[in-house]
Each structure stands twice: as C-alpha cells, then as structure tokens.
Design an enzyme around this catalytic site. Sequence first.
Site, short mmCIF file in Angstrom:
data_model
loop_
_atom_site.label_atom_id
_atom_site.label_comp_id
_atom_site.label_asym_id
_atom_site.label_seq_id
_atom_site.Cartn_x
_atom_site.Cartn_y
_atom_site.Cartn_z
N ASP A 94 0.80 -1.21 -0.07
CA ASP A 94 0.05 -0.06 0.11
C ASP A 94 0.90 1.32 0.01
O ASP A 94 1.44 1.51 1.05
CB ASP A 94 -1.05 -0.07 1.28
CG ASP A 94 -1.66 1.30 1.38
OD1 ASP A 94 -1.84 2.07 0.38
OD2 ASP A 94 -2.31 1.49 2.48
N TYR A 110 -16.80 14.86 -14.20
CA TYR A 110 -15.27 14.78 -13.74
C TYR A 110 -14.67 16.22 -12.96
O TYR A 110 -14.65 16.28 -11.82
CB TYR A 110 -14.66 14.46 -15.12
CG TYR A 110 -13.46 13.65 -14.65
CD1 TYR A 110 -13.15 12.47 -14.39
CD2 TYR A 110 -11.87 14.71 -14.58
CE1 TYR A 110 -11.95 11.87 -13.94
CE2 TYR A 110 -10.95 14.02 -14.05
CZ TYR A 110 -10.82 12.53 -13.98
OH TYR A 110 -9.74 12.29 -13.41
#
EC number: 1.3.1.9
Length: 399
Positions: A111, A235
Amino acid sequence: MIIKPRVRGFICVTAHPAGCEANVKKQIDYVTAEGPIANGPKRVLVIGASTGYGLAARITAAFGCGADTLGVFFERPGEEGKPGTSGWYNSAAFHKFAEQKGLYAKSINGDAFSDEIKRLTIEAIKQDLGQVDQVIYSLASPRRTHPKTGEVFNSTLKPIGHEVKFRGLDTDKEVIKEAVLQPATQEEIDNTVAVMGGEDWQMWIDALLEAGVLAEGAQTTAFTYLGEKITHDIYWNGSIGAAKKDLDQKVLAIRDSLSAHGGGDARVSVLKAVVTQASSAIPMMPLYLSLLFKVMKEKGTHEGCIEQVYSLYKDSLCGSAPHMDQDGRLRADYKELDPEVQNQVQQLWDQVTNDNIYQLTDFTGYKTEFLNLFGFAIDGVDYEADVNPAVKIPNLIQG
C-alpha cells in the site's frame, strides 16, 4: 490452466500472463522504435507502476531514457488455478525485459499510502541507487487508509452542487442509457480529496527529501485528466475534480521545496482520456471514449498510454520547450482537446442510439483496448494454450 476473460461490469476479474507480457513488449517496442530521449532521468521511482500511465512511464524511463527504475504497486500474484492481477503480470514482464537489457529493476508490492511502504522504498533507494532524480506519481485507488490517523477514506464519483443527467453506454448490455447522478455531500467531497488529492504525493516527496534520497535538481510529476465540457459536470467540476484541483494546490509547495533543493521542479501533467481500469469505472467514459476513438482515429491522432507518455517525456519532462498551460501544468492532451475533435464528439454524442452504436462510435476499439488491459484480445497470443498463472517477479520486496 487455460485463462479466459471474465468481465463483471467495468472490471475483468481474470488476467492472462502471456497476454500481459505481449502488451508490455508492444509498448517497449514502440519506445525503442521512437528512439532514445535526450536529457532523460537515470534513476526513477514510479509510484503506481504496474498499469496504465504509471506502467507507460516506467517503460519510457527505462527503454527511452536508459533509466534504472524502482516501481511501487499493490498487486496480487497468481496461484495454481487462480490468475493474478494484470498489474502483477505486467510488472513480471517489465522486469524480464529490463533485465535482458541490463537495466536495474526492483519493485515493492504494498500500500503506497502507508508509512511502511515509504520506508521500504527509501531503504531500497539508499541500498541500490543512492538517490533518484525523478519521481512519477500515478496512483489510482478507490480508498486510502490515512497513515497518521488510521482513518479509511473512500472516493466517490459524483457531481457537486446539483444532480446531473447524462448519457452512458452499458458495456455489458451494449445499450445507451440515460442516468442521473445525485450531488456529493461535503463529506464525500472531502473523502475523495483525501484519497485522490495531493496529500500523499506531498508526503512521499517530504519523506524522500528528509531521507536524503532525492538528487539535487530532481523532478516529480503527478498525472491528471482535465477533459472538455462533455465530461466536466461529472469529472472536473465533480468530486474527482475537487481532488484533481487539490493536486494543483499541493504542487505549489512541492515545487518550492524541490526548487530549493538544487533547482528541482514539480509539475502536474495532463494526459488524454484512455481506456484504463480507472477510467472504465467512470459512468460516461466508455461512451465518450468510444466516440473519441472514432473521431481521433479518423483524424490519425489516436493515442494510447505509451504514445502519450513518450511524448510527455520527450517534449515536456526532458525537452527544452515544454507544453505548459497558464497554470503551470504540462499538457499532453492537446490533440484530444482540439476544438474540431470535441465538436465532432459532441455532435455524435446526441445522435447515438442503440441501433447505431457500432456505426457512430468505435465501441469495438474500446472493447478491444479494455480486454488488452488484462492481457486478452492481443494478436499473436495463443489463448487455448495451457499457461501457469503463478509467475514470479524477480527482485520484488513484499510489503
């Protein structure tokens, strides 16, 4: 095992090792054919290095600039009877070809938002490279665990301030559908900024600077998408846009700290819309991309990730006259934003029906590129052959 594509909604849950390798090889061949890039970086860290634009940047740095690369990603290996993720197979292929070329390649799987992966990355740089002179930030993730507080944030794809009615393409049923998206709450906007904004990019650069592993004059860039008015409501003016605007804010402080560090630089790079695992999840993108492909292919200006990133490196990251807008962003999306292209897309947008999808759009091309992401529908690959899904990545640090 024999691996076939299994598509669920906007994700393909299988990936083909030989197909992914062929896809990586194709991108390497493109860069090699285009020729070496002058004044390129020599030691590059790519955060989000296994798919899409991040993978294209790693390939361009290695095979266009002759750079040693360290890649960070979060992927799942295959095992007997179960394929791994495409990013795992892409990275295994990248390692193989880089090694054949005598280039250093090491990867870290874990991660990238965590302190632990930052620490492992810094250790690897100190041990193998000393310092890096370029950092590419290309993470696409739906959630982030904050490394300091442990709080988990989830990103949301919604408009801001008002509901939005839009046309979309149901890629499973192959029909045009009208849909409505409700506006994001303030909490949803804040969470999206926490996942996809610039905080983690800044944390990476701060950590690398503090550890002394950024060379003087080092440059960094994070990838973004702006688009035109067709996609703006969902967006750029929506919750994801709020995160992208946060990148534009955070880059200023990053630029200041790198500039003080031997004249380095930090830029946001704007790239065109392409088929990636991230973009296929955005409701109107499959229709927009199918139309964009049709128009840009007819004009001879169609490009995928590797063409975009190669030109970004050659013209802007390494070139003496970068394509830069008034906000200081590097631009590689100008062919998509050509008014003629956008006008044609807009006209077709209103004309598409279930009956003419295949005539007015390049949905066929969209579907092929989508399958290519997972190593399918690639010429020259024998999909009836028995393949081993358990592929090792040499030189991998498991976080």
